[in-house]
Design a protein around this motif. Structure first.
Motif, short mmCIF file in Angstrom:
data_model
loop_
_atom_site.label_atom_id
_atom_site.label_comp_id
_atom_site.label_asym_id
_atom_site.label_seq_id
_atom_site.Cartn_x
_atom_site.Cartn_y
_atom_site.Cartn_z
N VAL A 7 34.47 39.41 44.28
CA VAL A 7 35.72 39.72 43.60
C VAL A 7 36.01 41.21 43.75
N SER A 25 38.78 44.56 35.04
CA SER A 25 39.56 43.78 34.06
C SER A 25 38.64 42.89 33.22
N TYR A 26 37.63 42.32 33.86
CA TYR A 26 36.67 41.48 33.12
C TYR A 26 35.92 42.33 32.09
N THR A 29 39.28 43.23 39.55
CA THR A 29 38.90 42.04 38.78
C THR A 29 37.69 42.33 37.91
#
Length: 92
Positions: free
Chosen positions: A34, A41-42, A38
C-alpha cells in the motif's frame, strides 16, 4: 494463515486444498504494498478511533458517577433529615 474453504474451492479452480492454501499464502506474502498515504491515513484513523473510544469511556464514567452521586444525595436527604430531627438536631 488458514481459512475455512467451501466446496467451491474443492475440485474447482484449485485441484486440492493444499494447492489452494499454498497459492493463497503466496498471494498474502507477495501482495501489492500500500502507498505511504494509505499507511499514514490508517495511522491517523487508528489514533482517532482510540481517542473516540477513550472519550466514550470517560463520558460513560462521568454519567455513571453523576447518577450514583445524585442517588446517594437523594438517599441521604430522604433518610438523614428525620433522624437528625428525631434527635433534636437542626435539619438545616
Amino acid at each position: 494463515m488458514r481459512i475455512k474453504t467451501s466446496e467451491n474451492y474443492r475440485g474447482g479452480v484449485f485441484p486440492d486444498e493444499a494447492s489452494f492454501q499454498r497459492i493463497y499464502e503466496e498471494c498474502l506474502e507477495n501482495g501489492s504494498q500500500v502507498s505511504q498515504k494509505t499507511r499514514d491515513s490508517y495511522d491517523k484513523m487508528q489514533t482517532w478511533f482510540e481517542e473516540y473510544v477513550c472519550a466514550i469511556q470517560e463520558d460513560t464514567f462521568r454519567y455513571a458517577y453523576q447518577c450514583g452521586y445524585e442517588a446517594a444525595q437523594k438517599e441521604i436527604a430522604e433518610h438523614s433529615a428525620p433522624a437528625i430531627l428525631a434527635e433534636g438536631g437542626d435539619a438545616a
